[in-house]
Design an enzyme around this catalytic site. Structure first.
Site, PDB file in Angstrom:
ATOM      1  N   GLU A  64      30.895 -20.340 -47.009  1.00 47.71           N
ATOM      2  CA  GLU A  64      30.068 -19.333 -46.359  1.00 47.71           C
ATOM      3  C   GLU A  64      30.308 -19.346 -44.854  1.00 47.71           C
ATOM      4  OE1 GLU A  64      25.269 -18.513 -46.108  1.00 47.71           O
ATOM      5  OE2 GLU A  64      26.112 -19.197 -48.014  1.00 47.71           O
ATOM      6  N   ASP A 120      28.361 -17.632 -41.572  1.00 47.62           N
ATOM      7  CA  ASP A 120      27.054 -17.008 -41.348  1.00 47.62           C
ATOM      8  C   ASP A 120      26.827 -16.509 -39.933  1.00 47.62           C
ATOM      9  OD1 ASP A 120      25.909 -17.306 -43.815  1.00 47.62           O
ATOM     10  OD2 ASP A 120      24.859 -19.153 -43.340  1.00 47.62           O
ATOM     11  N   GLU A 132      23.111 -15.174 -38.589  1.00 47.57           N
ATOM     12  CA  GLU A 132      21.720 -14.890 -38.915  1.00 47.57           C
ATOM     13  C   GLU A 132      20.966 -14.636 -37.617  1.00 47.57           C
ATOM     14  OE1 GLU A 132      19.858 -17.826 -41.352  1.00 47.57           O
ATOM     15  OE2 GLU A 132      21.396 -17.742 -42.911  1.00 47.57           O
ATOM     16  N   HIS A 175      21.842 -17.405 -35.040  1.00 45.27           N
ATOM     17  CA  HIS A 175      22.077 -18.653 -35.764  1.00 45.27           C
ATOM     18  C   HIS A 175      23.414 -18.528 -36.502  1.00 45.27           C
ATOM     19  CE1 HIS A 175      20.657 -22.046 -38.441  1.00 45.27           C
ATOM     20  NE2 HIS A 175      21.495 -21.447 -39.275  1.00 45.27           N
ATOM     21  N   THR A 176      24.325 -19.467 -36.291  1.00 45.34           N
ATOM     22  CA  THR A 176      25.609 -19.458 -36.990  1.00 45.34           C
ATOM     23  C   THR A 176      25.758 -20.736 -37.807  1.00 45.34           C
ATOM     24  OG1 THR A 176      26.884 -20.553 -35.206  1.00 45.34           O
ATOM     25  CG2 THR A 176      26.642 -18.137 -35.097  1.00 45.34           C
ATOM     26  N   ASP A 219       7.808 -18.621 -42.535  1.00 50.63           N
ATOM     27  CA  ASP A 219       7.445 -20.028 -42.665  1.00 50.63           C
ATOM     28  C   ASP A 219       8.297 -20.924 -41.771  1.00 50.63           C
ATOM     29  OD1 ASP A 219       9.652 -19.369 -44.247  1.00 50.63           O
ATOM     30  OD2 ASP A 219       9.281 -21.000 -45.661  1.00 50.63           O
ATOM     31  N   GLY A 244       9.506 -22.218 -35.259  1.00 50.70           N
ATOM     32  CA  GLY A 244       9.274 -23.212 -36.307  1.00 50.70           C
ATOM     33  C   GLY A 244       8.232 -22.815 -37.323  1.00 50.70           C
ATOM     34  N   ARG A 299      19.221 -36.178 -35.621  1.00 53.92           N
ATOM     35  CA  ARG A 299      19.381 -35.657 -36.978  1.00 53.92           C
ATOM     36  C   ARG A 299      20.438 -36.439 -37.742  1.00 53.92           C
ATOM     37  NH1 ARG A 299      21.728 -29.573 -38.123  1.00 53.92           N
ATOM     38  NH2 ARG A 299      21.635 -29.587 -40.405  1.00 53.92           N
TER      39      ARG A 299
END
Length: 306
Positions: free
Chosen positions: A104, A106, A108, A121-122, A197, A202, A291
């Site tokens: 994919e 993306d 977005e 957003h990629t 959501d 967030g 993360r």
């Protein structure tokens, strides 16, 4: 302060010039190139196939997909996003294969309250693995006018561009064990849906359904420089050559389409990429050590990583 203002105005001027040159492109016909796939009458093809709109209300969003599948290509689409209070909405534009090990690529667009910027957003998935997010603010209002969002996907790299300005490059690093999307044909998809959501601050800010329907518009799809995959064969030549390594050249691969199949960023494009990432990038997975506490993804430490 005057000199610094002048210095900053030069890159911005160049971006504006590039943007204006991308507003007038030859587009395809949505009736011929796409199918409305969900959302009942919330998706509409208008103006004899030159315009497509997707809408979201409290009951449902909507979406469409390309009739063709592609294995490598340079694909452009012009979008005008939901104006005003778009909080809670997500508008997507992406290439994807199917299944648990799907690939994919993306784009977005995460909506926001009036006066606050969209977040672009990629992400890149390969063999079912994503988590390669980079996010950006844009240097213009993407809801005021149409702007061109492009994916260049060849055997060596994926380049995300906005109005001809590169914002992200994801290189083929299979040589160090990083999967790269190069074996699964993908369709182009787009949708608008409720993600209140998580999408805006967030999930703290919800969609204001009194402003519905939320509508995004599309025009000037250009997939002329893309390899259509049908019945196990590519429109660009020998299907087995699609699995060639990144070092393969266009003549040995049997490609007939054009320079985009071996295209890379030249020096001016690299400078624009670095400038956009310095000024407008707000998240990069390759710097998120919290993360990835066990170590950043392998491509992040490679000198040629995206």
């Amino acid at each position: 302060m005057a000199p610094s203002v002048m210095i900053m105005s030069i890159p911005m001027l160049l971006l504006c010039i590039l943007a204006s040159s991308f507003l007038h492109v030859i587009g395809g016909n949505f009736h011929q190139d796409f199918d409305l796939t969900w959302g009942d009458d919330r998706g509409k093809i208008l103006n004899n196939g030159s315009l497509l709109t997707l809408s979201l209300d409290k009951a449902s969003g909507s979406g469409f997909q390309s009739k063709n599948q592609y294995l490598f290509g340079k694909i452009d689409m012009q979008l005008k996003l939901v104006p005003g209070n778009s909080a809670g909405t997500v508008t997507t534009y992406y290439l994807s294969s199917q299944g648990p090990t799907h690939d994919e690529i993306d784009f977005e667009f995460l909506g926001n309250v009036t006066g606050q910027p969209y977040i672009l957003h990629t992400n890149v998935y390969s063999q079912g693995k994503g988590n390669r997010e980079q996010q950006f603010y844009l240097w213009f209002d993407p809801a005021a006018n149409f702007h061109t969002y492009s994916m260049l996907w060849n055997p060596q790299r994926i380049i995300f561009s906005v109005d001809g300005v590169p914002i992200r490059e994801f290189k083929n690093l299979e040589s160090i064990g990083v999967p790269f999307p190069n074996k699964q044909p993908m369709r182009m998809y787009s949708s608008i849906w409720n993600a209140d959501d998580w999408a805006t601050q967030g999930g703290r800010v919800k969609a204001d359904w009194t402003k519905a329907p939320f509508t995004a518009s599309y025009r000037n799809f250009n997939g002329a420089e893309a390899c259509i995959w049908s019945a196990g064969k590519s429109s660009c030549g020998n299907s087995t050559s699609m699995k060639s390594s990144p070092s393969s050249n266009s003549s040995s691969m049997g490609f007939q389409k054009g320079a985009w199949l071996t295209q890379q960023l030249d020096s001016p494009s690299q400078r624009r990429l670095k400038w956009v990432q310095k000024k407008y990038m707000i998240y990069n997975y390759c710097t998120d050590i919290k993360r990835f506490s066990q170590g950043l993804p392998r491509e992040c430490s490679a000198t040629t990583a995206s």
